[in-house]
Design a protein around this motif. Structure first.
Motif, PDB file in Angstrom:
ATOM      1  N   LEU A   9       0.821  -1.206   0.000  1.00 43.26           N
ATOM      2  CA  LEU A   9       0.000   0.000   0.000  1.00 43.26           C
ATOM      3  C   LEU A   9       0.853   1.254   0.000  1.00 43.26           C
ATOM      4  O   LEU A   9       0.591   2.196  -0.759  1.00 43.26           O
ATOM      5  CB  LEU A   9      -0.924  -0.002   1.229  1.00 43.26           C
ATOM      6  CG  LEU A   9      -1.709   1.286   1.490  1.00 43.26           C
ATOM      7  CD1 LEU A   9      -2.630   1.607   0.314  1.00 43.26           C
ATOM      8  CD2 LEU A   9      -2.499   1.171   2.779  1.00 43.26           C
ATOM      9  N   TYR A  10       1.877   1.305   0.839  1.00 44.97           N
ATOM     10  CA  TYR A  10       2.696   2.510   0.945  1.00 44.97           C
ATOM     11  C   TYR A  10       3.466   2.819  -0.335  1.00 44.97           C
ATOM     12  O   TYR A  10       3.903   3.946  -0.537  1.00 44.97           O
ATOM     13  CB  TYR A  10       3.664   2.391   2.119  1.00 44.97           C
ATOM     14  CG  TYR A  10       3.025   2.661   3.465  1.00 44.97           C
ATOM     15  CD1 TYR A  10       1.669   2.999   3.568  1.00 44.97           C
ATOM     16  CD2 TYR A  10       3.758   2.587   4.648  1.00 44.97           C
ATOM     17  CE1 TYR A  10       1.079   3.249   4.795  1.00 44.97           C
ATOM     18  CE2 TYR A  10       3.183   2.848   5.877  1.00 44.97           C
ATOM     19  CZ  TYR A  10       1.844   3.165   5.950  1.00 44.97           C
ATOM     20  OH  TYR A  10       1.259   3.425   7.166  1.00 44.97           O
ATOM     21  N   TRP A 160      -4.845  -1.340   5.839  1.00 45.55           N
ATOM     22  CA  TRP A 160      -3.803  -0.492   6.436  1.00 45.55           C
ATOM     23  C   TRP A 160      -3.663  -0.788   7.920  1.00 45.55           C
ATOM     24  O   TRP A 160      -2.551  -0.933   8.439  1.00 45.55           O
ATOM     25  CB  TRP A 160      -4.164   0.987   6.232  1.00 45.55           C
ATOM     26  CG  TRP A 160      -3.327   1.898   7.080  1.00 45.55           C
ATOM     27  CD1 TRP A 160      -2.067   2.334   6.822  1.00 45.55           C
ATOM     28  CD2 TRP A 160      -3.687   2.440   8.365  1.00 45.55           C
ATOM     29  NE1 TRP A 160      -1.617   3.131   7.858  1.00 45.55           N
ATOM     30  CE2 TRP A 160      -2.590   3.204   8.813  1.00 45.55           C
ATOM     31  CE3 TRP A 160      -4.827   2.371   9.154  1.00 45.55           C
ATOM     32  CZ2 TRP A 160      -2.606   3.883  10.036  1.00 45.55           C
ATOM     33  CZ3 TRP A 160      -4.847   3.042  10.371  1.00 45.55           C
ATOM     34  CH2 TRP A 160      -3.741   3.790  10.801  1.00 45.55           C
ATOM     35  N   TYR A 161      -4.771  -0.897   8.624  1.00 41.44           N
ATOM     36  CA  TYR A 161      -4.749  -1.092  10.071  1.00 41.44           C
ATOM     37  C   TYR A 161      -4.104  -2.430  10.444  1.00 41.44           C
ATOM     38  O   TYR A 161      -3.256  -2.500  11.351  1.00 41.44           O
ATOM     39  CB  TYR A 161      -6.183  -1.014  10.603  1.00 41.44           C
ATOM     40  CG  TYR A 161      -6.296  -1.158  12.098  1.00 41.44           C
ATOM     41  CD1 TYR A 161      -5.745  -0.207  12.953  1.00 41.44           C
ATOM     42  CD2 TYR A 161      -6.959  -2.241  12.662  1.00 41.44           C
ATOM     43  CE1 TYR A 161      -5.858  -0.325  14.325  1.00 41.44           C
ATOM     44  CE2 TYR A 161      -7.077  -2.373  14.034  1.00 41.44           C
ATOM     45  CZ  TYR A 161      -6.522  -1.416  14.858  1.00 41.44           C
ATOM     46  OH  TYR A 161      -6.628  -1.551  16.221  1.00 41.44           O
ATOM     47  N   TYR A 164      -0.144  -2.270   9.009  1.00 40.50           N
ATOM     48  CA  TYR A 164       0.809  -1.271   9.479  1.00 40.50           C
ATOM     49  C   TYR A 164       0.614  -0.850  10.935  1.00 40.50           C
ATOM     50  O   TYR A 164       1.418  -0.102  11.466  1.00 40.50           O
ATOM     51  CB  TYR A 164       0.728  -0.024   8.587  1.00 40.50           C
ATOM     52  CG  TYR A 164       1.090  -0.305   7.155  1.00 40.50           C
ATOM     53  CD1 TYR A 164       2.424  -0.393   6.750  1.00 40.50           C
ATOM     54  CD2 TYR A 164       0.096  -0.506   6.203  1.00 40.50           C
ATOM     55  CE1 TYR A 164       2.760  -0.660   5.440  1.00 40.50           C
ATOM     56  CE2 TYR A 164       0.425  -0.777   4.879  1.00 40.50           C
ATOM     57  CZ  TYR A 164       1.759  -0.861   4.502  1.00 40.50           C
ATOM     58  OH  TYR A 164       2.084  -1.129   3.203  1.00 40.50           O
ATOM     59  N   CYS A 273       1.503   7.187   7.519  1.00 38.36           N
ATOM     60  CA  CYS A 273       0.775   6.877   6.291  1.00 38.36           C
ATOM     61  C   CYS A 273       0.619   8.117   5.412  1.00 38.36           C
ATOM     62  O   CYS A 273       0.741   8.044   4.185  1.00 38.36           O
ATOM     63  CB  CYS A 273      -0.590   6.284   6.622  1.00 38.36           C
ATOM     64  SG  CYS A 273      -1.597   5.860   5.180  1.00 38.36           S
ATOM     65  N   CYS A 278       0.787   6.655  -1.232  1.00 38.04           N
ATOM     66  CA  CYS A 278      -0.657   6.472  -1.345  1.00 38.04           C
ATOM     67  C   CYS A 278      -1.439   7.725  -0.980  1.00 38.04           C
ATOM     68  O   CYS A 278      -2.635   7.817  -1.262  1.00 38.04           O
ATOM     69  CB  CYS A 278      -1.120   5.301  -0.479  1.00 38.04           C
ATOM     70  SG  CYS A 278      -0.651   5.428   1.266  1.00 38.04           S
TER      71      CYS A 278
END
Length: 459
Positions: A9-10, A160-161, A164, A273, A278
């Motif tokens: 994602l990042y 994400w949760y 990360y 984030c 992203c």
């Protein structure tokens, strides 16, 4: 399945988040089929095997229904739910249970349970969220019946949760996934006015910014319960006065899903984030966020002696000075505005221009009293025997009898029937109010003299 480095994602540009969700986060058909098969197996086992009741091995437990939900049941202070509560959540109810006479039961996705369900909940609740699993079907429906695009944002936030935050702090008391779901839904509702067409990158950025400002969050819904029942109203209002963050379960007014969690860790990860690809556009600019207030606007009813009540919409975090500006535009006050409010059973309190409603724990519809004073007048509060109070403008150099006349005009209790006390001292009719050391916003106690036989007329 683990994601390769280029699919993290990042490392995904904001413009490609839709593709990221579609390729990496959407459940496959095979996975759905496996889940359905597992559910059927569990359902058959629960229907065929006897379940021991909460009141003892001889207590009958009957199957009402089976509900498939996506999240595990977590009870505040107890970790995983006890078997008896899990049974309630899956549709088993002990006849001796407080919910046996009025379980939530099958209902349309957008219908409210009967108010007595929540009244019974409040009476039976040992601590906040104790019986929250009993409302798992409403919790599921609150999330399930949402637009497809919003579900994509929910998947993105949850990914994400898990990736990360939770994976990097496995031992910390982190918020439940349900809290992140509710926060995301709130962000979408407030930031897009429930528009089904929006940008995922803006939604992600908005949620991250809200997580950074977690100490200001006060979120609740009145979808399944309302303030119309006084018992439910009292519970919700007390919840909203507690320490923030507040994210009330829309299905259970006793359960603040955000309470007792390490939101500081989540906020730190959210800050990281916002620095990743992203959250940046193709021109290397930060993705803009939606304008989402940390609490919903509330309706404030302004009451002033001799004038009809009227209402205005106010955000709890707006300063009282801005509220006064709205009142000035409406009322054209010539004197000094004095605003006060009283919670049930509490003292009437002055609303200072420098403060906000949030500082007094006011996050739901409320009533405030407007009083105009012209120097050298001050404001005093007079508390009735029933506990309610009123505000009066007085000149400290005037006689006590003058205040009693105001009370008679406003409340109907004759002057000769009134007894006023301040700090335990009875005020004499022909004494000057200032001689008793009465200052602005002090409270006087009103009672009816014992040697009178006329009824007290409440306001």
């Amino acid at each position: 399945m683990a994601l390769s480095a280029e699919m993290e994602l990042y490392g995904t540009p904001a413009s490609r988040l839709d593709s990221f969700v579609a390729q990496c986060l959407q459940p496959s058909r095979e996975w759905k089929e496996e889940v359905l098969e597992a559910v059927k197996t569990v359902e058959q086992s629960l229907r065929e095997e006897p379940l021991e009741g909460e009141c003892g091995p001889d207590q009958e437990v009957r199957v009402l229904k089976l509900v498939k939900v996506r999240r595990g049941f977590s009870i505040p202070g107890q970790g995983r739910a006890r078997p008896a509560l899990q049974a309630q959540a899956l549709g088993f109810l002990n006849p001796a249970s407080p919910f046996a006479s009025s379980p939530p039961g099958p209902s349309a996705p957008h219908s409210q349970p009967p108010p007595e369900v929540y009244v019974n909940l409040v009476k039976a609740c040992r601590y906040p969220g104790h019986l929250s699993p009993s409302f798992c079907e409403l919790q599921r429906d609150f999330v399930k019946h949402r637009p497809t695009k919003l579900k994509s944002l929910l998947r993105l936030v949850k990914h994400w949760y898990l990736q990360y935050v939770r994976a990097r702090s496995p031992r910390a008391a982190l918020p439940p996934l349900y809290a992140l779901e509710l926060l995301t839904i709130y962000a979408w509702e407030m930031g897009t006015q429930e528009n089904e067409s929006f940008r995922l990158d803006e939604g992600l950025t908005t949620v991250m910014e809200l997580l950074q400002d977690y100490e200001s969050l006060c979120i609740y819904w009145t979808k399944y319960y309302t303030f119309q029942n006084p018992i439910i109203e009292d519970v919700v209002r007390k919840q909203l006065q507690r320490e923030r963050p507040i994210i009330l379960d829309p299905a259970d007014p006793t359960y603040n899903v955000a309470e007792g969690c390490r939101w500081d860790i989540v906020a730190q990860r959210a800050c990281q984030c916002l620095k990743q690809d992203c959250c940046y556009d193709s021109k290397d600019n930060p993705v803009p966020s939606w304008n989402v207030k940390r609490a919903r606007d509330i309706q404030v009813t302004v009451e002033q002696w001799g004038c009809p009540d009227w209402t205005l919409m106010v955000n709890p975090y707006s300063s009282i000075r801005k509220v006064k500006e709205k009142i000035q535009r409406r009322q054209c006050c010539t004197g000094l505005q004095r605003l006060s409010f009283q919670t049930p059973g509490g003292e009437r309190r002055l609303l200072s221009s420098r403060s906000s409603l949030a500082e007094f724990g006011i996050f739901s519809d409320t009533r405030i009293c407007l009083l105009e004073t012209i120097p050298p007048e001050i404001q005093v509060f007079v508390r009735n025997p029933e506990g309610g109070s009123h505000a009066y403008a007085i000149d400290p150099n005037s006689f006590v009898l003058g205040l009693k006349q105001q009370i008679e005009d406003k409340q109907g209790l004759l002057r000769k029937q009134q007894e006023l006390q301040f700090l335990g001292q009875v005020l004499q009719d022909w004494s000057v109010l200032g001689s008793y050391g009465i200052k602005d916003s002090d409270t006087l106690i009103l009672s009816k003299k014992k040697d009178t036989h006329f009824p007290f007329l409440p306001s």
